[in-house]
Design a protein around this motif. Sequence first.
Motif, short mmCIF file in Angstrom:
data_model
loop_
_atom_site.label_atom_id
_atom_site.label_comp_id
_atom_site.label_asym_id
_atom_site.label_seq_id
_atom_site.Cartn_x
_atom_site.Cartn_y
_atom_site.Cartn_z
N HIS A 167 0.84 -1.20 0.00
CA HIS A 167 0.00 0.00 0.00
C HIS A 167 0.87 1.25 0.00
CE1 HIS A 167 -2.84 -3.01 1.58
NE2 HIS A 167 -3.76 -2.27 1.03
N ASN A 170 -3.18 6.02 -1.56
CA ASN A 170 -4.45 5.39 -1.91
C ASN A 170 -4.29 4.39 -3.05
OD1 ASN A 170 -3.83 7.22 -3.88
ND2 ASN A 170 -5.86 8.12 -4.04
N LYS A 171 -3.08 3.87 -3.22
CA LYS A 171 -2.80 2.89 -4.27
C LYS A 171 -2.37 1.57 -3.64
CE LYS A 171 -1.08 6.74 -7.05
NZ LYS A 171 0.13 7.32 -7.69
N GLN A 188 -1.56 -4.40 -10.35
CA GLN A 188 -2.16 -3.16 -9.87
C GLN A 188 -3.66 -3.13 -10.15
OE1 GLN A 188 1.88 -0.59 -10.81
NE2 GLN A 188 0.28 -0.68 -12.32
N SER A 189 -4.32 -2.10 -9.66
CA SER A 189 -5.78 -1.97 -9.83
C SER A 189 -6.46 -3.27 -9.42
CB SER A 189 -6.13 -1.60 -11.27
OG SER A 189 -5.58 -0.36 -11.63
N ILE A 217 3.90 2.79 -8.45
CA ILE A 217 2.56 2.27 -8.73
C ILE A 217 1.76 3.25 -9.60
CG2 ILE A 217 0.47 1.23 -7.78
CD1 ILE A 217 1.89 0.71 -5.21
N LYS A 218 2.04 3.22 -10.88
CA LYS A 218 1.31 4.03 -11.84
C LYS A 218 0.59 3.12 -12.83
CE LYS A 218 4.23 8.15 -11.66
NZ LYS A 218 5.10 9.07 -12.44
N PRO A 273 -12.26 1.80 -6.76
CA PRO A 273 -10.95 1.68 -6.09
C PRO A 273 -11.08 1.31 -4.61
CG PRO A 273 -11.12 3.74 -7.33
CD PRO A 273 -12.49 3.15 -7.28
N GLN A 274 -10.04 0.69 -4.08
CA GLN A 274 -9.91 0.36 -2.66
C GLN A 274 -10.86 -0.76 -2.20
OE1 GLN A 274 -7.12 2.09 -2.93
NE2 GLN A 274 -7.24 2.61 -0.79
N PHE A 392 -11.04 5.66 -10.87
CA PHE A 392 -9.70 5.08 -10.98
C PHE A 392 -8.71 6.10 -11.52
CE2 PHE A 392 -12.62 1.54 -10.95
CZ PHE A 392 -11.98 0.63 -10.14
N THR A 395 -7.32 8.27 -8.79
CA THR A 395 -6.37 7.67 -7.85
C THR A 395 -5.05 7.34 -8.50
OG1 THR A 395 -7.21 5.42 -8.32
CG2 THR A 395 -8.24 6.65 -6.50
N ASP A 396 -4.92 7.56 -9.81
CA ASP A 396 -3.65 7.28 -10.50
C ASP A 396 -2.58 8.27 -10.14
OD1 ASP A 396 -4.86 5.18 -11.63
OD2 ASP A 396 -4.83 5.91 -13.69
#
Length: 396
Positions: A167, A170-171, A188-189, A217-218, A273-274, A392, A395-396
């Motif tokens: 973590h 927020n990713k 990811q995602s 984390i992109k 997300p999350q 999404f 949050t990127d």
Amino acid sequence: MFIAKLKSGKIISILHSSEEVIDELKKKGPFYCPSCKQELILKRGKLKMAHFAHKTTCIIKPEGETESHLLGKKKLFHWLQRQGFHPRLEAYISEFKQRPDLLFKWKERQAVIEFQCSVIPSEEILKRTSTYLKHHFYPIWIIHDSLLRKSSFTIHLNHFISQLIFHKKNKAAIISFHPQNEEFIVYQSIIPFSTNRALTIANKYSFNETFDTIFEIKPRRVNFLPYWITVSESWLIQRSILPGARKNRFLQFLYQRNLHPINLPWEIGIPLPQMHLVETPPFEWQFYIWYFFLYTKNIGTVIQKDELSRCMFHKLNQYVRFRPYPFITAREKFQPFENYVSFLTTLGFFKVMGDKLIVKQKPKLLSNGNIDRKRRKQAYYFKNKERILRFFYLTD
């Protein structure tokens, strides 16, 4: 292990030792574990890397080490060195009796890497993670990619794997490494559609990539909605026909209120997300929000936002379960629910006024929910594609 202690107390390393040096070193035994103080055996074979092995089980790390683990540790050590870090291999932290694979300083903070090559109880991972955090060490779990059960866009998210999620703000991602291929794969995602399965996007990185590139984390902006429609529909149909469905608490809740899952509207079961923070399948916990805060309310009803928090964390604590992450705050746990309410707001169901929600529109059940279902659901997601994906992108 590559590190051992001689009877004199001197610490030695065989990480870069030649065969000749190792043969000479064998004569200097006995060797001891710097962590648990038990005796070690120096092993060297034609096919396996030279290493120290415990004569009996180590009380600090009882799972032992495979050839892949040794190779991975060695390569990760050199990878960090090439980027200007000063890693310590197998450093024993006596303060709380842990021996991480690698210890180094990252952004003015002590960080540890645990390279996991075998399945261990999720409780053990949770315990180690909590211990590191309690003593202000930043834990990074990297998993051998062979331990992951996956297909093109899905990953098996059992208790063991979910505890290894990295973590950052927020990713979230699962970081894997394949030492034989010298390749990182970052998943990811992570968007669960059931308790133990999730959609994910895999990005591959060569061994030449930098630490910051991998851990930044992109995620790529990929339209995963066609996959979501397929897997979420499959989950919903199977939920109703699996053995034991009559005893399922969620289905019982529906049937006692004369509701059938096939007639619930499309706005239940939205990818957001999350959601990996919640162990309960998204279709279920989103239904509870929809039911208690929309379906049973009249237009004009005023809802305090903290009512939603109390409901999800207390009133429904037997229905909604969270994954046990020691570093996740209550505010972060609430984020998936807040995202869902925001989505319903974009559809016109709510109006936000400060810390209050006002019900503006009553939801409708599907009529003939089993007829032409796939086409109708695809049309709904096509219409609301940007509404969903924007969560999404933000949050990127």
